[in-house]
Structure formats: structure tokens, C-alpha cells
Design an enzyme around this catalytic site. Structure first.
Site, PDB file in Angstrom:
ATOM      1  N   ASN A  74      79.238  47.195 -49.596  1.00  0.00           N
ATOM      2  CA  ASN A  74      79.967  46.258 -48.931  1.00  0.00           C
ATOM      3  C   ASN A  74      80.283  46.644 -47.714  1.00  0.00           C
ATOM      4  OD1 ASN A  74      81.551  43.896 -48.937  1.00  0.00           O
ATOM      5  ND2 ASN A  74      81.202  43.682 -51.213  1.00  0.00           N
ATOM      6  N   HIS A 100      77.063  48.097 -46.302  1.00  0.00           N
ATOM      7  CA  HIS A 100      76.028  48.626 -47.626  1.00  0.00           C
ATOM      8  C   HIS A 100      75.239  49.787 -46.932  1.00  0.00           C
ATOM      9  CE1 HIS A 100      76.654  45.260 -49.935  1.00  0.00           C
ATOM     10  NE2 HIS A 100      75.947  44.419 -49.628  1.00  0.00           N
ATOM     11  N   HIS A 170      72.281  46.328 -56.116  1.00  0.00           N
ATOM     12  CA  HIS A 170      72.324  44.896 -55.550  1.00  0.00           C
ATOM     13  C   HIS A 170      71.335  44.188 -56.407  1.00  0.00           C
ATOM     14  CE1 HIS A 170      73.125  41.556 -53.095  1.00  0.00           C
ATOM     15  NE2 HIS A 170      73.778  41.963 -52.238  1.00  0.00           N
ATOM     16  N   TYR A 172      69.249  41.052 -58.122  1.00  0.00           N
ATOM     17  CA  TYR A 172      69.064  39.823 -57.966  1.00  0.00           C
ATOM     18  C   TYR A 172      68.507  38.879 -59.194  1.00  0.00           C
ATOM     19  CZ  TYR A 172      70.058  39.578 -52.911  1.00  0.00           C
ATOM     20  OH  TYR A 172      70.629  40.203 -51.808  1.00  0.00           O
ATOM     21  N   GLU A 307      77.515  42.949 -58.875  1.00  0.00           N
ATOM     22  CA  GLU A 307      77.744  44.061 -58.457  1.00  0.00           C
ATOM     23  C   GLU A 307      78.994  45.067 -58.817  1.00  0.00           C
ATOM     24  OE1 GLU A 307      76.589  43.927 -54.083  1.00  0.00           O
ATOM     25  OE2 GLU A 307      76.272  41.860 -54.660  1.00  0.00           O
TER      26      GLU A 307
END
Length: 342
Positions: A74, A100, A170, A172, A307
Site C-alpha cells: 500500500n 507497494h 495482490h 486479481y 489483500e
């Protein structure tokens, strides 16, 4: 364990770990999950976005794409922090902020394969002092392990100087299959009554507003994502998980339910969960090379990221869980996803 290519002078390997219910392709580049296949009514469904070749990751692929995120997940406001009286300036790769781990974060590093079996792989990385501005030589180990219909994530890290360390993956996710259109027909439950508020640049303010009465309230039972987005817009927010103060035991953080009856439960020992509804996927203000892979072209809301993490920018907020790691300590995290079908 086939070679997938070479980055710099290091060979990159692609490994498949599996059970009767799950198959997971893991790249040693970025400790990235390339595919997660779950058996649905006898057929394998790949529920994770990823690229079909190493060259797609290294040559214009999206940063942090279903990879390990580090050294600190983050944003860090202003791209700097003070620790023990010393100011450290990080790479500013997100406007005036650090995101990140930077442009050479862990997503862009070739890990070593430390151990591998049919059901598990451990990847190791030595991150040098000064990398992206962070202090300390940090040693990180990431293990992915399949136990039946469960995919486990284990993280460990040590340092020789005080530093920051907060890791996540991370991923998806689209439970219909990564190529199957947007996820707004999925339903989501998040066991979090508060979020970490952000400003227009997504920087943490330090406030912890309640989700009560807002489109971010996914408590109690799964809620349709389409209804939430229609009501309040796309979602990109960290939830403060509802765990007893001081507790770091494993808990159910989220449940994602696809319209095909596939469910993914996310369990973790972390205090936070970033929820991101794929708002920029396929959008023209980002490189086109990011948004196609494994034979598919992806569009907006084509996936959701869940996450588990420490609360973002904790170094600047004393009432947040601390991301500081000191010599003699070991950073540890355990998260796992449970896949089931109706």
C-alpha cells in the site's frame, strides 16, 4: 520444475502445485501466482488473472499483478518516513507517495526456489540495505501450500536494521474464470465495521469511519457488488477487521460468492483487508499491455482484489498496527483461501 526464462543473470522457474481440487502455477519472478484452477463440476476453471509468459511480466506487464507485494504494501504518504530519529526517503512512484515497495518492489524481483514439493513451494529473496530507500538487509520467505481445497500463504521476514515490512499478495480474482467478464455479479461479505479513511490521493487520514449505512457495509452476509458500486462508486479501501483488540488469531475476513456457486473464503491473521473492485482494469489511461493475458482481454471490474495486510501507512499513525521490524524479530503472516462450490 521447468525454466520459464531468465531475468538478469537469474533463471526464473514456473512450478505447478496441486491437489485433486486445486492447481496453482507459481512463478519465481515476483513470487507471482500465474493461475489458480479450481475444479467446478468436473472442469478446471482458472479464477485468477495472470500472463501466459515471463516476457509479459517483464515487458510492459502490470506491476504487482497477482504477485507478492513488498517491502511495504500500500501507500506511504509523502514517500518518506522517520524511524528512530532518522528520515528515510523512498522512491516516489505514485505521485508524491510511495506505493507497494516501488518500481523495483518484490513484484519485479526474481526469487530463489528454496523448497518445492507436489503441494507446496517456498521462495526466498534477499533484499539489500537501501533498496528503494528502505533501511536494512531483509530476508523474506514466501510459501504457497495447497491443502485439499485450500490455498495457504505463509510469509516470513527478518532484518539486520530497523525497517518496515508488510507483505501481501495482490491477486486479481474472478470466480467465473478470469476471462468471464466483470465481477459485479459476485457477492461479497467483509468482517469489518470500520475502514481507514483516505483523501483524494488515497492517502490515509488516520480516521476510522464506520461502514454503517454506507455502500461499504458488507457485514453479516454477502452483498451484491453491483448494488454497492451503483450506490457509492468503485471500491478501493482498507477494512479494519473485527477482531478483539490485541488478538492476532486467524479469522474469516471475507467471503466472495460467484454467480456460478463458487465461493472463496479468505482467512487471515492480519488486522486489515484491502478490497479493490478492479476499477482501472481495461481503462485507456493505463497501458494496454496490462489488460490481456492467457488468451483473454480484460475490462473494467473484471476482477476483485482481497489483500490481507497491516493497515496502510501505519508508520505515520501511532494508533495503527506498526509495520516496524527490528533485528532479532521475525515478521510472520498466514493467510489462506478456501474454495468451495454449491
Amino acid at each position: 520444475m521447468p525454466a520459464w526464462g531468465v531475468v538478469g543473470d537469474k533463471e526464473v522457474l514456473l512450478t505447478t502445485i496441486k491437489s485433486d481440487a486445486l492447481e496453482v502455477d507459481v512463478s519465481s519472478y515476483g513470487a507471482a501466482l500465474v493461475a489458480v484452477r479450481f475444479r467446478v463440476q468436473g472442469d478446471w476453471v482458472d479464477v485468477l488473472m495472470g500472463y501466459e509468459s515471463l516476457e509479459r511480466y517483464t515487458g510492459g506487464g502490470k506491476p504487482n499483478f497477482s504477485s507478492c507485494v513488498g517491502r511495504c504494501a500500500n501507500r506511504i504518504a509523502g514517500g518518506s518516513f522517520e524511524l528512530d530519529g532518522q528520515v528515510y526517503d523512498l522512491e516516489k512512484n505514485n505521485g508524491p507517495n510511495h506505493l507497494h515497495g516501488g518500481t523495483e518492489g518484490y513484484w519485479a524481483r526474481a526469487f530463489d526456489v528454496a523448497a518445492v514439493s507436489d503441494t507446496a513451494i517456498t521462495l526466498a529473496l534477499s533484499d539489500p540495505d537501501g533498496s528503494m530507500g528502505y533501511p536494512g538487509n531483509v530476508s523474506v520467505r514466501v510459501t504457497y501450500e495447497i491443502r485439499g481445497n485450500e490455498l495457504h500463504f505463509f510469509y516470513e521476514g527478518t532484518t539486520d536494521k530497523p525497517t518496515l515490512l508488510s507483505l501481501t499478495n495482490h491477486g486479481y480474482w474472478n470466480l467465473k474464470g478470469h476471462q468471464a467478464g466483470n465481477v459485479l455479479d459476485h457477492s461479497l461479505m467483509v468482517v469489518g465495521s470500520r475502514t481507514t479513511a483516505v483523501d483524494a490521493q488515497l492517502i490515509i487520514s488516520g480516521e476510522l469511519p464506520s461502514v454503517e449505512g454506507t455502500h461499504l457495509d458488507f457485514r453479516t452476509e454477502p452483498h451484491l457488488l453491483q448494488e454497492a458500486v451503483d450506490r457509492g462508486g468503485p471500491i478501493d479501501v482498507n477494512y479494519c477487521l473485527d477482531r478483539p483488540e490485541g488478538s492476532d488469531t486467524d479469522m474469516l475476513a471475507a467471503r466472495l460468492v460467484g454467480p456460478n456457486g463458487v465461493t472463496m473464503d479468505v482467512w487471515t491473521d492480519q488486522p486489515g483487508l484491502q478490497v479493490y473492485t478492479g476499477n482501472i482494469i481495461g481503462q485507456p489511461d493505463h497501458p494496454e499491455t496490462w489488460w490481456h493475458g492467457k488468451g483473454a482481454s480484460w475490462k473494467r471490474f473484471g476482477a476483485i482484489s482481497l489483500e490481507p495486510q497491516l493497515w496502510p501507512d501505519g508508520i505515520h499513525h501511532k494508533h495503527f498496527p506498526s509495520p516496524v521490524l527490528r533485528p532479532g524479530e521475525t515478521y510472520r503472516q498466514h493467510t489462506w483461501h478456501v474454495f468451495t462450490t454449491a
